[in-house]
Design a protein around this motif. Structure first.
Motif, PDB file in Angstrom:
ATOM      1  N   GLY A   1      -6.885  84.939  91.226  1.00 13.02           N
ATOM      2  CA  GLY A   1      -6.008  85.031  92.377  1.00 13.02           C
ATOM      3  C   GLY A   1      -5.856  83.734  93.141  1.00 13.02           C
ATOM      4  O   GLY A   1      -5.384  82.731  92.576  1.00 13.02           O
ATOM      5  N   PRO A   2      -6.247  83.679  94.417  1.00 12.94           N
ATOM      6  CA  PRO A   2      -6.077  82.476  95.236  1.00 12.94           C
ATOM      7  C   PRO A   2      -6.686  81.231  94.600  1.00 12.94           C
ATOM      8  O   PRO A   2      -6.138  80.137  94.739  1.00 12.94           O
ATOM      9  N   TYR A   3      -7.823  81.382  93.923  1.00 13.80           N
ATOM     10  CA  TYR A   3      -8.424  80.233  93.240  1.00 13.80           C
ATOM     11  C   TYR A   3      -7.496  79.696  92.159  1.00 13.80           C
ATOM     12  O   TYR A   3      -7.225  78.488  92.097  1.00 13.80           O
ATOM     13  N   ALA A   4      -6.996  80.592  91.308  1.00  8.45           N
ATOM     14  CA  ALA A   4      -6.133  80.171  90.199  1.00  8.45           C
ATOM     15  C   ALA A   4      -4.846  79.555  90.721  1.00  8.45           C
ATOM     16  O   ALA A   4      -4.373  78.529  90.193  1.00  8.45           O
ATOM     17  N   PHE A   5      -4.251  80.149  91.750  1.00 11.55           N
ATOM     18  CA  PHE A   5      -3.009  79.621  92.305  1.00 11.55           C
ATOM     19  C   PHE A   5      -3.229  78.241  92.907  1.00 11.55           C
ATOM     20  O   PHE A   5      -2.433  77.316  92.701  1.00 11.55           O
ATOM     21  N   THR A   6      -4.319  78.094  93.660  1.00 15.10           N
ATOM     22  CA  THR A   6      -4.601  76.810  94.309  1.00 15.10           C
ATOM     23  C   THR A   6      -4.904  75.732  93.283  1.00 15.10           C
ATOM     24  O   THR A   6      -4.424  74.595  93.402  1.00 15.10           O
ATOM     25  N   ARG A   7      -5.680  76.064  92.274  1.00 15.42           N
ATOM     26  CA  ARG A   7      -6.016  75.067  91.254  1.00 15.42           C
ATOM     27  C   ARG A   7      -4.778  74.626  90.494  1.00 15.42           C
ATOM     28  O   ARG A   7      -4.594  73.430  90.214  1.00 15.42           O
ATOM     29  N   ASN A   8      -3.907  75.577  90.146  1.00 13.57           N
ATOM     30  CA  ASN A   8      -2.681  75.213  89.431  1.00 13.57           C
ATOM     31  C   ASN A   8      -1.737  74.382  90.290  1.00 13.57           C
ATOM     32  O   ASN A   8      -0.993  73.555  89.775  1.00 13.57           O
ATOM     33  N   GLY A   9      -1.763  74.610  91.608  1.00 12.21           N
ATOM     34  CA  GLY A   9      -0.861  73.878  92.486  1.00 12.21           C
ATOM     35  C   GLY A   9      -1.422  72.594  93.030  1.00 12.21           C
ATOM     36  O   GLY A   9      -0.718  71.570  93.072  1.00 12.21           O
ATOM     37  N   LEU A  10      -2.681  72.600  93.438  1.00 15.88           N
ATOM     38  CA  LEU A  10      -3.248  71.461  94.158  1.00 15.88           C
ATOM     39  C   LEU A  10      -4.398  70.772  93.423  1.00 15.88           C
ATOM     40  O   LEU A  10      -4.943  69.794  93.931  1.00 15.88           O
ATOM     41  N   GLY A  11      -4.783  71.277  92.269  1.00 11.72           N
ATOM     42  CA  GLY A  11      -5.796  70.589  91.487  1.00 11.72           C
ATOM     43  C   GLY A  11      -7.182  71.207  91.558  1.00 11.72           C
ATOM     44  O   GLY A  11      -7.430  72.169  92.283  1.00 11.72           O
ATOM     45  N   ASP A  12      -8.096  70.609  90.784  1.00 12.05           N
ATOM     46  CA  ASP A  12      -9.444  71.156  90.625  1.00 12.05           C
ATOM     47  C   ASP A  12     -10.226  71.237  91.931  1.00 12.05           C
ATOM     48  O   ASP A  12     -10.879  72.249  92.215  1.00 12.05           O
ATOM     49  N   PHE A  13     -10.202  70.167  92.724  1.00  9.66           N
ATOM     50  CA  PHE A  13     -11.046  70.137  93.924  1.00  9.66           C
ATOM     51  C   PHE A  13     -10.641  71.208  94.920  1.00  9.66           C
ATOM     52  O   PHE A  13     -11.495  71.921  95.466  1.00  9.66           O
ATOM     53  N   ALA A  14      -9.335  71.348  95.161  1.00  9.53           N
ATOM     54  CA  ALA A  14      -8.862  72.381  96.086  1.00  9.53           C
ATOM     55  C   ALA A  14      -9.217  73.767  95.561  1.00  9.53           C
ATOM     56  O   ALA A  14      -9.639  74.647  96.322  1.00  9.53           O
ATOM     57  N   GLY A  15      -9.051  73.966  94.253  1.00 10.78           N
ATOM     58  CA  GLY A  15      -9.407  75.251  93.650  1.00 10.78           C
ATOM     59  C   GLY A  15     -10.886  75.540  93.787  1.00 10.78           C
ATOM     60  O   GLY A  15     -11.291  76.675  94.084  1.00 10.78           O
ATOM     61  N   PHE A  16     -11.707  74.525  93.587  1.00  9.30           N
ATOM     62  CA  PHE A  16     -13.151  74.690  93.736  1.00  9.30           C
ATOM     63  C   PHE A  16     -13.519  75.092  95.164  1.00  9.30           C
ATOM     64  O   PHE A  16     -14.350  75.982  95.371  1.00  9.30           O
ATOM     65  N   LEU A  17     -12.911  74.451  96.164  1.00 13.64           N
ATOM     66  CA  LEU A  17     -13.190  74.785  97.565  1.00 13.64           C
ATOM     67  C   LEU A  17     -12.854  76.243  97.857  1.00 13.64           C
ATOM     68  O   LEU A  17     -13.592  76.936  98.569  1.00 13.64           O
ATOM     69  N   VAL A  18     -11.733  76.718  97.310  1.00 15.81           N
ATOM     70  CA  VAL A  18     -11.336  78.110  97.512  1.00 15.81           C
ATOM     71  C   VAL A  18     -12.363  79.046  96.889  1.00 15.81           C
ATOM     72  O   VAL A  18     -12.807  80.020  97.518  1.00 15.81           O
ATOM     73  N   ALA A  19     -12.766  78.770  95.647  1.00 17.13           N
ATOM     74  CA  ALA A  19     -13.725  79.639  94.954  1.00 17.13           C
ATOM     75  C   ALA A  19     -15.068  79.653  95.675  1.00 17.13           C
ATOM     76  O   ALA A  19     -15.680  80.715  95.862  1.00 17.13           O
TER      77      ALA A  19
END
Length: 435
Positions: free
Chosen positions: A71-89
């Motif tokens: 969900g939010p992790y996958a969307f953020t990582r696809n849009g803003l990259g690994d670091f942003a996705g990691f912060l969300v997770a």
């Protein structure tokens, strides 16, 4: 067993959204908002409208990335990259663990109506909480379909008493109880902002259907429908319930009520109604705890598959359940429960809850920020004007929610997220080095 029978359908996915949104806290909100007057109903409407734009973003992105678990992790990582996705997770996992502890405490409180010892003995309360946590941990290791069926049952059972009060109360309304319209001493805008800030956390969970997308049947169709349908059901329950409770109980009395829905049910259905409302609170907490426990396995699993969390989180049992995240979550929740019932650690637990507020809102903000980027990557040519408006409104609403959580939550929440940076550097190094 056919593949379709091993996945979540429309109604189980919808129940995940409704069940995660409607927790035990909604039963107390009419009392918390009574001092503002009936203007509080506009706060519900404002939050519902803002949440609709966020739900629409999640729905649209689940069409663009239908099989993206997390969900939010996958969307953020696809849009803003690994670091942003990691912060969300990272933030989502910690925040949900704190939230699960709070939900468990609500469950214990509701059960104390039937078992008074839970309200007088810390040992009994902790034991009951641990039993609930580890029972649901076991259920969630039996497979997503099993936990999904439990979620559907508990959602129906928790919504039923709320609807009985919401609909039955319409025949007992008294116009004088809605006056004064604004008794908060604030301006109309200030009162709406304050009540909307109180109600916005009742809409946390709108993303629930997107998190286990890999375990959903026809996710490109099911997830968007479940997200919007779940939001609609929850909104109707919230608003109709608030109208009935506020219209039955005078605001002066309502402000001091510890059980507003139960008090309203007594007026409508008689004295015995108090017990089935208390049962509804317990079921609401139990169902929400089940839904969020399911989340705690899925998001770390998706993150580990992308090599941004340790590989151990990607392990699955024979039922295909990513059990490590579920087990770790339950251990953390158990520790938080002990903290709450240990007099020397109550304040620390409350502090963790404060931090969790921001960590639950950051995924919404970054998901909204990712929407237009993902849309551009998908080479979609038409509908850009409406997409831009949707992205801006959803982002603005999420940002407003973060500001409304308070300076202390923002400050310490930011520090908590930044504390994960060394861990990310280590994980990124291992990923890039091919280890």
């Amino acid at each position: 067993m056919p593949a379709s029978e091993k996945k979540l359908g429309l109604w189980t996915s919808t129940s995940l959204v409704v069940g995660n949104m409607i927790g035990a806290g909604v039963f107390l909100l009419p009392a918390a908002m009574a001092s503002f007057g009936s203007i509080g109903l506009l706060g519900w409407v404002f939050s519902a409208i803002g949440s609709f734009f966020l739900a629409k973003v999640f729905s649209n992105m689940s069409k663009l990335l239908p099989h993206a678990t997390g969900g939010p992790y996958a969307f953020t990582r696809n849009g803003l990259g690994d670091f942003a996705g990691f912060l969300v997770a990272w933030g989502y996992f910690l925040a949900t663990s704190c939230a699960n502890a709070a939900i468990t405490i609500s469950l214990i409180s509701a059960l104390s109506t039937f078992f008074p010892v839970l309200g007088t003995s810390s040992l009994a309360a902790v034991t009951a909480g641990l039993c609930a946590i580890w029972l649901l941990t076991y259920i969630n290791t039996l497979g997503v379909v099993t936990s999904g069926k439990l979620q559907l049952i508990t959602t129906i059972l928790k919504v039923l008493p709320l609807l009985l009060v919401a609909l039955g109360g319409l025949f007992f309304l008294q116009a004088k109880n809605f006056l004064p319209f604004n008794s908060s001493g604030k301006t109309v805008y200030g009162a709406i902002s304050a009540t909307a800030a109180m109600t916005m956390f009742s809409f946390v969970g709108i993303e629930a259907a997107t998190v286990p997308a890999g375990s959903v049947e026809n996710p490109e169709k099911t997830v968007p429908r479940a997200t919007l349908l779940g939001l609609l059901i929850a909104t109707l329950v919230y608003i109709l319930g608030s109208v009935s409770v506020m219209g039955i109980i005078p605001s002066v009395q309502l402000q001091h009520s510890l059980t507003p829905y139960a008090d309203a049910a007594v007026v409508i259905y008689g004295s015995n109604a108090r017990y089935w409302i208390s049962a509804g609170v317990a079921i609401a907490a139990f169902g929400a705890l089940n839904g969020w426990t399911l989340m705690q396995g899925q998001m770390p699993f998706a993150t580990a598959q992308d090599k941004l969390f340790p590989a151990v989180f990607s392990r699955q049992n024979k039922k295909g359940v990513p059990y490590v995240g579920v087990l770790l979550n339950s251990v953390m929740v158990s520790c938080f429960i002990y903290m709450n019932y240990n007099k020397g650690m109550v304040e620390q637990f409350r502090f963790l809850l404060l931090l969790s507020l921001l960590c639950m809102l950051i995924p919404y903000l970054l998901s909204a920020a990712s929407y237009l980027i993902i849309r551009a990557k998908s080479n979609i040519k038409d509908g850009w004007l409406s997409a831009i408006l949707l992205g801006i409104i959803a982002f603005g609403y999420a940002l407003w929610n973060i500001a409304g959580s308070g300076k202390e939550a923002v400050y310490y929440g930011f520090l908590l997220l930044m504390a994960s940076v060394p861990f990310y550097v280590w994980v990124a190094y291992k990923k890039n080095s091919g280890q």
